[in-house]
Enzyme design. Structure first.
Site, PDB file in Angstrom:
ATOM      1  N   GLY B 319      26.484 101.046 -36.690  1.00 11.87           N
ATOM      2  CA  GLY B 319      26.882  99.649 -36.846  1.00 11.87           C
ATOM      3  C   GLY B 319      27.276  99.052 -35.506  1.00 11.87           C
ATOM      4  O   GLY B 319      26.740  99.414 -34.454  1.00 11.87           O
ATOM      5  N   SER B 320      28.268  98.201 -35.557  1.00  7.10           N
ATOM      6  CA  SER B 320      28.633  97.447 -34.353  1.00  7.10           C
ATOM      7  C   SER B 320      29.224  98.318 -33.247  1.00  7.10           C
ATOM      8  O   SER B 320      29.342  97.856 -32.108  1.00  7.10           O
ATOM      9  CB  SER B 320      29.618  96.349 -34.716  1.00  7.10           C
ATOM     10  OG  SER B 320      29.005  95.473 -35.639  1.00  7.10           O
ATOM     11  N   THR B 321      29.637  99.547 -33.567  1.00 13.66           N
ATOM     12  CA  THR B 321      30.152 100.399 -32.481  1.00 13.66           C
ATOM     13  C   THR B 321      29.043 100.650 -31.459  1.00 13.66           C
ATOM     14  O   THR B 321      29.296 100.932 -30.307  1.00 13.66           O
ATOM     15  CB  THR B 321      30.645 101.754 -33.023  1.00 13.66           C
ATOM     16  OG1 THR B 321      29.559 102.407 -33.688  1.00 13.66           O
ATOM     17  CG2 THR B 321      31.783 101.584 -34.001  1.00 13.66           C
ATOM     18  N   PHE B 322      27.786 100.487 -31.900  1.00 13.49           N
ATOM     19  CA  PHE B 322      26.642 100.724 -31.036  1.00 13.49           C
ATOM     20  C   PHE B 322      26.483  99.598 -29.998  1.00 13.49           C
ATOM     21  O   PHE B 322      25.787  99.772 -29.010  1.00 13.49           O
ATOM     22  CB  PHE B 322      25.391 100.813 -31.916  1.00 13.49           C
ATOM     23  CG  PHE B 322      24.176 101.365 -31.225  1.00 13.49           C
ATOM     24  CD1 PHE B 322      24.142 102.679 -30.772  1.00 13.49           C
ATOM     25  CD2 PHE B 322      23.048 100.573 -31.037  1.00 13.49           C
ATOM     26  CE1 PHE B 322      23.009 103.177 -30.143  1.00 13.49           C
ATOM     27  CE2 PHE B 322      21.920 101.072 -30.406  1.00 13.49           C
ATOM     28  CZ  PHE B 322      21.891 102.385 -29.960  1.00 13.49           C
TER      29      PHE B 322
END
Lengths: 379, 629
Positions: B319-322
């Site tokens: 998700g957005s951690t990427f």
């Protein structure tokens, strides 16, 4: 003649002087080795074997001396009676015997159990000595004179074999054969019989079916454990071999004390001796036995009457067969047969039998100078 | 008279022959004796010794497993068990029946015992039941005379004081199975346990120790008469881990509040894993006692997969951690941090619309804003500009998409898609829409919580390719040696890029508009930075979007989003990194960030509690910026 007559009238005290005390001492020494081994077999305890064996030996020793001092002509006169009595016991066993280890060999007398086939061994010697005493050298050459002694042997052999106990039956045959030989039966007759036997055995064997062969093998030693016999002999050889030159020490035989060795107080007691005292101990006992044989041989040679000679030598043959077969068995040289080591193995009947035999031997020695007529009179 | 003389002579001759023959046969016996007792003595002596001497193995105590401060994680406790020796038992069926009556019902697995009895040699003791209570032991002792061949043995069994909290990392021990047999005689001992997973398995050789032996004299029936010689074995080696057991159990308790989750806390400079938890756990003690079929079935069928170590084997779209990865790749590709995009809530690509999580859009955003507020549109825009292969390469440099091959097995490699990868595995060419989706850590992208922690560590620690580890020792079967702190190769990420991304991550938590603002630390000196992530488990259809996206709470558990958070603390000089994934937990900011906050707070509190103790992450080895010297 005068000398002979004098000696026939020896008083009881004189007869005691005439007893072969060195032989008695030898017997006591051998029996004492037996007590020590039985003490060891019980892991260092007089109970249950050594103490009982000492009692039997004490009784037997007294009996031996009594037999020894009784006039030899008495034994000659009643030889057939004793023989008949022994055969009677065997017949009794046939009907009322106690079965142990799949064989009917014992008579239960509540306090002790008797094995009549043991007594038979010594009475057979007695009766054959009696019979051949009567025959002169010409008679022996005549075949019809051999019919009666052959029957004398055959009767107990057949009875014993029915128990079944082929070991003892063969023992009686060997014993009887030795008496025939000593009596002077021609060598060629033995050669013929033995050749016939040697030829008959393999020929007969090859005609047998497998299951019959195995039956005969079992018959040869009926009380062997079918699964464990090979194991027993192997364990016995291991025990012997591990003894080495001087043995593992008194009470220290691992094979015996850890129960790897079967029947260490009876049939395999020689193995225990050889394990604990090594080659030295084994040869020592063999030497003592050899001394007994030589002693008996000299008694036989000095006897002035045929009955005494045959009786003395017969006892020696008996004694030798016991020792030889037992020792050869524990070393794996002959099949397992339940035969005790004389004077050493635990067991009353065999001890009594052997001591009775020595009684006759000493008796022959004490009365060596008596000349006995063909029918037991002092001719 | 004459014939009598002849008869006597004949007798004498024959008696001499017989006596001579007898002596000769005796000599033969003597020769045989000489052969057996002198020539063959050695052989028979050996056979006699073989007969009486039995070698019995003594199981060495298994090595303890300790945490970085020497606190026990796995120990041994005494355990009473019943064994039977088949050859001493008259009727095995009847004996088992009796034992069954004396013990708690269901303790004796008759079928297994009978099977073992058939398979093993008659004198090998077979374990009937273990972990007996005192009551059972005393009842057995009373009945012992009626139970020949049955005996009670005291053994050591493995015990994990923390239970489920360490289950996945430490693993467990269990009975030796056929395929485990390697020839080590120890493995044939009844009741012997070997490591079946985790650290217990990886370092089994060292933990197992060396068998001792006892030479005993036995009689023909196999009874032991006495002990002749005893050679004590070598106890198993102690294995020290990098784990901080207090942090570990704290993390386990914290994750237990969710249905299914995983977290990793590590030292970004050395790679030491301080805590690694997968929740729900299982009780490793049950495994060393022997699990019943029911218990086993229950564990296997649990939808929250308690047996799997989700920290290394759970694959999640990051998700957005990427976005951290995409931002670094964009900077490296020459995109200015000032580059801005206008977020209207969606972006059109061809005839498809790609949505931002914020329905009405963020307006105009630059890089730092986009990370802080997790604007998807900025990343769509940038990703299309640099292409998937560039940020995939950055992802790989940061440790995603491959295994790290550290102390425990079961690790999954995850997936970082590239054009070539798609061509090779799916046979079709890469679509632009896939680049867009990959840029926000969705689509093909998959990572484990461990990889997310490594990724964050590599960003935080100055751009070094740190590798995770669970021990600071080299552990072999016969020695252990400390490993000096490793130096890792630089990933050549320009310092300004790193600082920029870290600054943005600081703002995620500590800026008024940050997505994880509600999860900031109370104590500003412990302040945490990080990145939230919420990854969809299934695509949201157009129809759903039009009728209004359903709230996670309204969906069935299986369809809810995964909540993720990667974080580090303290912001000023980061010493700890945490990665948290809550399966189907909902929003990353709402569910995962508070957990990461709690873990990083606890880690920092532990710092002051243990300063000066061995195992301390000694601050003086770090330069003022918090980098390993």
């Amino acid at each position: 003649m005068m000398r002979a007559r004098n000696s026939s009238e020896l008083r009881l005290s004189q007869k005691f002087w005439q007893v072969n005390w060195p032989l008695v001492l030898l017997v006591i020494v051998i029996a004492s080795i037996g007590f020590a081994m039985l003490y060891s077999a019980a892991n260092g305890s007089f109970k249950p074997w050594a103490s009982k064996q000492m009692t039997v030996f004490g009784v037997g020793l007294v009996m031996m001396l009594i037999i020894a001092v009784i006039d030899i002509r008495f034994w000659l006169r009643y030889a057939y009676v004793f023989y008949a009595f022994s055969v009677g016991l065997l017949v009794f066993v046939e009907f009322f015997g106690v079965v142990r280890n799949h064989a009917k060999r014992w008579i239960d007398l509540e306090i002790i159990q008797l094995q009549p086939s043991e007594f038979m061994k010594v009475t057979l010697v007695l009766v054959l000595a009696r019979y051949f005493h009567r025959l002169n050298i010409e008679d022996i050459g005549r075949p019809h004179y051999l019919v009666v002694p052959l029957l004398l042997i055959a009767a107990p052999v057949l009875l014993v074999q029915r128990q079944p106990d082929l070991g003892t039956a063969l023992f009686l045959v060997l014993c009887g054969g030795a008496m025939f030989f000593l009596a002077g039966v021609r060598i060629w007759k033995f050669v013929v019989v033995m050749t016939a036997a040697v030829v008959a055995v393999p020929v007969g064997w090859s005609f047998l079916l497998d299951y019959q062969k195995s039956r005969i093998l079992t018959f040869l030693s009926p009380d062997r454990d079918p699964l464990g016999e090979g194991y027993h002999i192997l364990q016995s050889k291991i025990a012997l071999g591990s003894g080495g030159m001087f043995g593992r020490g008194f009470l220290k035989g691992t094979q015996s004390h850890l129960n790897f060795l079967p029947e260490r107080q009876t049939d395999f007691i020689f193995t225990m001796l050889a394990e604990e005292f090594g080659l030295a101990g084994g040869l020592g006992l063999l030497g003592l036995y050899a001394l007994v044989i030589l002693y008996g041989f000299s008694i036989a040679l000095r006897s002035q009457n045929q009955f005494g000679r045959l009786l003395a030598m017969g006892v020696i043959v008996l004694f030798f067969l016991y020792a030889f077969i037992n020792i050869a068995m524990v070393m794996g040289l002959v099949p397992v047969v339940g035969l005790p080591l004389p004077l050493i193995s635990f067991g009353g009947t065999a001890m009594i039998t052997v001591l009775a035999g020595f009684g006759f031997l000493i008796c022959a020695s004490i009365h060596r100078d008596i000349r006995i007529g063909r029918h037991g009179d002092g001719s | 008279m004459k014939t009598d003389k002849l008869r006597e002579k004949l007798f004498n001759r024959r008696a001499a022959i017989i006596a001579g023959g007898q002596l000769a046969l005796f000599a033969g016996l003597g020769a045989r004796m000489y052969y057996l007792q002198v020539l063959q003595a050695e052989r028979y002596r050996t056979l006699a010794e073989d007969n009486r001497i039995n070698l019995r193995l003594l199981a060495p105590p298994r090595g303890y497993i300790l945490d970085r401060f020497g606190e026990p994680i796995a120990v041994n406790v005494q355990n009473y068990r019943i064994v039977i020796i088949r050859e001493q038992v008259e009727n095995i069926g009847a004996t088992l029946e009796r034992l069954d009556g004396l013990l708690e019902t269901g303790t004796v697995d008759k079928k297994r015992v009978l099977r073992d009895a058939k398979r093993r040699r008659a004198f090998v003791p077979i374990t009937v039941a273990e972990n007996l209570s005192w009551g059972e032991v005393s009842r057995l002792e009373v009945n012992a005379p009626d139970l020949p061949g049955v005996s009670i043995e005291v053994g050591l069994s493995r015990f994990y004081p923390l239970g489920p909290a360490v289950a996945h990392v430490i693993g467990y021990v269990a009975s030796v199975s056929e395929k485990d047999l390697t020839g080590d005689p120890l493995l044939e001992l009844p009741g012997f346990r070997i490591g079946k997973s985790g650290i217990e398995r990886r370092y089994d050789a060292a933990l197992r120790g060396k068998a001792g032996n006892s030479q005993v004299e036995v009689n023909a029936f196999g009874r032991v008469i006495r002990e002749l010689r005893r050679e004590e074995g070598e106890a198993g080696r102690e294995v020290s881990l990098t784990l901080d057991i207090e942090l570990q159990s704290f993390a386990a308790d914290r994750l237990a509040q969710e249905k299914s989750a995983a977290a990793v806390v590590m030292d970004p400079h050395r790679g030491d894993i301080l805590a690694m938890v997968s929740s729900p756990g299982f009780n490793p003690n049950a495994f060393s006692e022997g699990l019943s079929n029911d218990e086993w079935r229950h564990l296997v069928r649990d939808p929250h997969s308690p047996l799997s170590n989700k920290a290394i084997a759970g694959l999640y779209a990051p998700g957005s951690t990427f976005k951290v990865v995409v931002a670094l790749a964009a900077l490296e590709a020459g995109i200015s941090p000032e580059h801005s995009a206008h977020c209207r809530g969606y972006m059109k690509l061809g005839d498809r619309r790609f949505h931002c999580w914020k329905k009405h859009g963020h307006g105009r955003v630059a890089m730092v804003d986009a990370i802080r507020e997790s604007c998807d549109i900025w990343f769509y825009d940038v990703a299309l500009k640099i292409g998937v292969d560039r940020f995939a390469a950055m992802a790989r440099r940061l440790g995603l998409g491959s295994k790290h091959e550290f102390d425990i097995s079961g690790e999954k490699s995850g997936l970082i898609p590239t054009r070539d990868w798609k061509k090779a595995t799916l046979g079709s060419s890469w679509q632009k829409g896939e680049t867009v989706i990959a840029a926000i850590g969705q689509g093909y992208v998959l990572a484990t919580p461990m990889q997310l922690a490594v990724m964050t560590s590599r960003l935080i620690n100055g751009g070094y390719a740190v590798k995770p580890r669970l021990t600071r020792e080299k552990i072999e079967a016969d020695f252990t040696a400390p490993i000096p702190d490793p130096t890792f190769p630089s990933l050549d990420i320009p310092e300004p890029h790193r600082q920029l991304v870290m600054q943005a991550m600081d703002q995620v938590v500590n800026h008024a508009r940050g997505t994880a603002r509600r999860s900031r630390m109370k104590d500003p000196s412990m302040a945490m930075g990080g990145k939230t992530g919420t990854s969809q488990v299934r695509r949201i259809s157009m129809a759903e979007r039009e009728s209004g996206v359903r709230k996670n709470r309204e969906k069935p558990w299986r369809e809810r989003d995964h909540a993720l958070f990667i974080g580090f603390a303290p912001v000023a000089a980061p010493q700890y990194v945490a990665a948290v994934v809550v399966e189907h937990g909902g929003g990353g900011s709402k569910v995962a960030a508070p957990i990461a906050r709690d873990l990083l707070e606890k880690a920092q509190q532990r710092d002051s509690a243990r300063s000066g103790k061995p195992g301390d992450l000694a601050a003086n080895e770090l330069d003022p910026e918090g980098h390993l010297r």
